[in-house]
Motif scaffolding. Sequence first.
Motif, PDB file in Angstrom:
ATOM      1  N   LYS A   4       0.845  -1.194   0.000  1.00 18.36           N
ATOM      2  CA  LYS A   4       0.000   0.000   0.000  1.00 18.36           C
ATOM      3  C   LYS A   4       0.883   1.249   0.000  1.00 18.36           C
ATOM      4  O   LYS A   4       1.910   1.302   0.655  1.00 18.36           O
ATOM      5  CB  LYS A   4      -0.883  -0.016   1.245  1.00 18.36           C
ATOM      6  CG  LYS A   4      -1.941   1.061   1.257  1.00 18.36           C
ATOM      7  CD  LYS A   4      -2.979   0.743   2.308  1.00 18.36           C
ATOM      8  CE  LYS A   4      -3.921   1.874   2.545  1.00 18.36           C
ATOM      9  NZ  LYS A   4      -4.713   2.240   1.412  1.00 18.36           N
ATOM     10  N   LEU A  39      -7.912  10.306  -6.189  1.00 17.50           N
ATOM     11  CA  LEU A  39      -8.049   8.854  -6.318  1.00 17.50           C
ATOM     12  C   LEU A  39      -7.129   8.121  -5.342  1.00 17.50           C
ATOM     13  O   LEU A  39      -7.513   7.115  -4.738  1.00 17.50           O
ATOM     14  CB  LEU A  39      -7.765   8.427  -7.758  1.00 17.50           C
ATOM     15  CG  LEU A  39      -8.789   8.878  -8.797  1.00 17.50           C
ATOM     16  CD1 LEU A  39      -8.293   8.566 -10.200  1.00 17.50           C
ATOM     17  CD2 LEU A  39     -10.146   8.270  -8.534  1.00 17.50           C
ATOM     18  N   ARG A  42      -8.570   8.174  -1.939  1.00 20.61           N
ATOM     19  CA  ARG A  42      -9.681   7.221  -1.805  1.00 20.61           C
ATOM     20  C   ARG A  42      -9.182   5.788  -1.649  1.00 20.61           C
ATOM     21  O   ARG A  42      -9.978   4.890  -1.409  1.00 20.61           O
ATOM     22  CB  ARG A  42     -10.581   7.292  -3.035  1.00 20.61           C
ATOM     23  CG  ARG A  42     -11.420   8.545  -3.068  1.00 20.61           C
ATOM     24  CD  ARG A  42     -12.369   8.595  -4.248  1.00 20.61           C
ATOM     25  NE  ARG A  42     -12.958   7.301  -4.536  1.00 20.61           N
ATOM     26  CZ  ARG A  42     -13.368   6.915  -5.738  1.00 20.61           C
ATOM     27  NH1 ARG A  42     -13.243   7.721  -6.760  1.00 20.61           N
ATOM     28  NH2 ARG A  42     -13.902   5.731  -5.922  1.00 20.61           N
ATOM     29  N   GLU A  44      -7.005   4.124  -4.027  1.00 23.72           N
ATOM     30  CA  GLU A  44      -6.555   3.485  -5.266  1.00 23.72           C
ATOM     31  C   GLU A  44      -5.026   3.411  -5.264  1.00 23.72           C
ATOM     32  O   GLU A  44      -4.355   4.249  -4.680  1.00 23.72           O
ATOM     33  CB  GLU A  44      -7.029   4.282  -6.481  1.00 23.72           C
ATOM     34  CG  GLU A  44      -8.520   4.469  -6.569  1.00 23.72           C
ATOM     35  CD  GLU A  44      -9.249   3.201  -6.958  1.00 23.72           C
ATOM     36  OE1 GLU A  44      -8.639   2.340  -7.617  1.00 23.72           O
ATOM     37  OE2 GLU A  44     -10.422   3.073  -6.581  1.00 23.72           O
ATOM     38  N   ALA A  48      -3.190   1.952 -10.881  1.00 26.31           N
ATOM     39  CA  ALA A  48      -4.582   2.143 -11.291  1.00 26.31           C
ATOM     40  C   ALA A  48      -4.884   3.618 -11.526  1.00 26.31           C
ATOM     41  O   ALA A  48      -5.571   3.971 -12.495  1.00 26.31           O
ATOM     42  CB  ALA A  48      -5.524   1.571 -10.233  1.00 26.31           C
ATOM     43  N   VAL A  49      -4.364   4.479 -10.666  1.00 28.65           N
ATOM     44  CA  VAL A  49      -4.583   5.917 -10.803  1.00 28.65           C
ATOM     45  C   VAL A  49      -3.959   6.410 -12.106  1.00 28.65           C
ATOM     46  O   VAL A  49      -4.570   7.194 -12.841  1.00 28.65           O
ATOM     47  CB  VAL A  49      -4.004   6.678  -9.592  1.00 28.65           C
ATOM     48  CG1 VAL A  49      -3.966   8.172  -9.843  1.00 28.65           C
ATOM     49  CG2 VAL A  49      -4.810   6.364  -8.346  1.00 28.65           C
TER      50      VAL A  49
END
Length: 171
Positions: A4, A39, A42, A44, A48-49
Amino acid sequence: MARKTAVVWAAEDTAEALHARYRSEAVAEVRTRLHALWLLRRGEGPTAVAAVVGVSRNAVQQWLRWYRSGGLAAVRAHRRGGPGKPSYLTADQERQLVAEAATGVFGTAQAVRDWIEAQFGVVYTRDSMYTLLPRLGIRLKVPRPRHTKADPQAQAAWKKGGSGPAWPQPG
């Protein structure tokens, strides 16, 4: 499994606040960055962003580094291409040029170039004049557009009396 992304978000940079800033941003370059930060906020991941906003993962990582070092101000402050070359004119000289242009004496960029050279001894190229003038908010006079097939005699006749009656007048 990817780890993460660790970001220490400022208290005022909630997901809702970032979304609002992203939606109201006028500068497209900054808007994309704020979209990416929203994003990320949130939850992501950077890959992906990057796919969503249409940039590389490295760009998203760079924006995160800017955010970590200086917050949203740092993200907004960076410009693509760097700060650019400094102006040849001082701020006072630029003000004088804007004041002179406001009088309407300049019809062409060449006239502006000549005036700058005579007043300040600074020589601009033709192309650099077309960069300087919009930056200072100076718009030169331009002739009214005319169609290539326009007939000046027919236009003058029209102004004097038109093309005659459109239909027979009742007698």
